[in-house]
Design a protein around this motif. Structure first.
Motif, short mmCIF file in Angstrom:
data_model
loop_
_atom_site.label_atom_id
_atom_site.label_comp_id
_atom_site.label_asym_id
_atom_site.label_seq_id
_atom_site.Cartn_x
_atom_site.Cartn_y
_atom_site.Cartn_z
N TYR A 34 33.90 32.33 23.54
CA TYR A 34 33.04 32.83 22.46
C TYR A 34 31.71 33.33 23.03
N TYR A 36 27.83 34.08 21.48
CA TYR A 36 26.92 33.95 20.37
C TYR A 36 25.57 34.58 20.75
N GLN A 38 21.46 34.08 19.57
CA GLN A 38 20.50 33.28 18.81
C GLN A 38 19.16 34.00 18.88
N GLY A 41 14.96 31.55 18.00
CA GLY A 41 15.14 30.11 18.11
C GLY A 41 15.87 29.46 16.96
N ARG A 42 16.51 30.24 16.12
CA ARG A 42 17.20 29.64 14.99
C ARG A 42 18.54 30.31 14.75
N GLY A 43 19.51 29.55 14.35
CA GLY A 43 20.78 30.11 13.90
C GLY A 43 21.55 30.78 15.00
N LEU A 44 22.83 30.53 15.03
CA LEU A 44 23.71 31.17 16.00
C LEU A 44 24.62 32.15 15.28
N LEU A 46 27.92 34.40 15.70
CA LEU A 46 29.09 34.65 16.52
C LEU A 46 29.27 36.15 16.69
N PHE A 88 18.71 35.21 22.73
CA PHE A 88 19.28 34.21 23.61
C PHE A 88 20.79 34.25 23.40
N LEU A 90 24.56 32.91 24.17
CA LEU A 90 25.28 31.70 24.57
C LEU A 90 26.77 31.98 24.63
N PHE A 102 29.16 24.59 25.21
CA PHE A 102 28.33 25.75 25.46
C PHE A 102 27.81 25.80 26.89
N GLY A 103 27.60 27.04 27.35
CA GLY A 103 26.93 27.26 28.62
C GLY A 103 25.43 27.16 28.47
N PRO A 104 24.71 27.34 29.57
CA PRO A 104 23.25 27.19 29.55
C PRO A 104 22.51 28.35 28.90
#
Lengths: 111, 115
Positions: A34, A36, A38, A41-44, A46, A88, A90, A102-104
């Protein structure tokens, strides 16, 4: 044990330049993968998911594309970045019907 | 389509106290999974706890426990004996049974634990 890697960790790119973010998973076979985004700083959100090599499903129409050239490799790309692509990013993996790990992440700034 | 609502944008708690984060969801599915993820300042998303909808017993993981009310479509997270390291954004997430394990996330609750 399973490990998920993302690179680069941070990226600053000019508007109109191409993008390639890479995600790889170790220690598992045939994972679901997957991407994503972001923002603020809020909400992911897809963006894409994949259940196998060459199989990509897009959740949101956008300036981005994804590919899965190998079983445990997932790539997020763009031919021409927009300011709105900043955020950001992910990557995550899961087994079937299981939680995602999740990855970093990659922090992308488009100037 | 599923929706997940976290009505508390921010919460504060003092060290060693207990705090409860709220989450409600809307779905027509009968079989599904619910999760709480934690995102500390490093921004790494970390799975905190998982609940299967068919299980009546509430999940617990050390200091973290949930109150799952299926009829009310509510899934709250209780953190006991709060620690400074619990400071993070907490996301509630829904996954339906079947399909491709895609998650629907809430917008998150920022928890600040102070000394």
């Amino acid at each position: 044990s399973q490990t998920i890697h993302q690179w680069p960790a941070t990226l600053v790119q000019p508007v109109g330049s191409p993008l390639s973010l890479e995600c790889t998973v170790e220690g598992t076979s045939n994972p679901n993968l997957y991407w994503y985004r972001q923002a603020a700083g809020r909400g992911l959100q897809l963006l894409f998911y994949s259940v196998g090599i060459g199989q990509i499903s897009s959740e949101v129409p956008q300036n981005l594309s994804a590919s899965r050239p190998q079983d445990r490799q997932f790539i997020l790309s763009s031919k021409k970045l927009l300011l709105s692509d900043s955020g950001f990013y992910l990557c995550a993996w899961s087994a079937v019907l299981a939680e995602q790990f999740f990855g970093p992440g990659t922090r992308l700034t488009v100037l | 389509a599923q929706t997940v609502t976290q009505s508390q944008p921010e919460m504060s708690v003092q060290e060693a106290e207990t705090v409860t984060l709220s989450c409600t969801y809307d779905t027509s599915e009968n079989n599904y999974y619910l999760f709480w993820y934690k995102q500390p300042p490093s921004r790494q998303m970390i799975l905190v706890i998982r609940q299967e909808a068919y299980k009546q017993q509430n999940a617990t993981e050390n200091r973290f426990s949930v109150n799952f009310q299926k009829a009310a479509k509510s899934f709250s997270l209780k953190i006991s004996d709060s620690q400074l390291g619990d400071t993070a954004m907490y996301f509630c997430a829904f996954m339906k049974h079947g399909g491709y394990s895609t998650l629907t996330f809430g917008k998150g609750t920022m928890l600040l634990v102070s000394p």
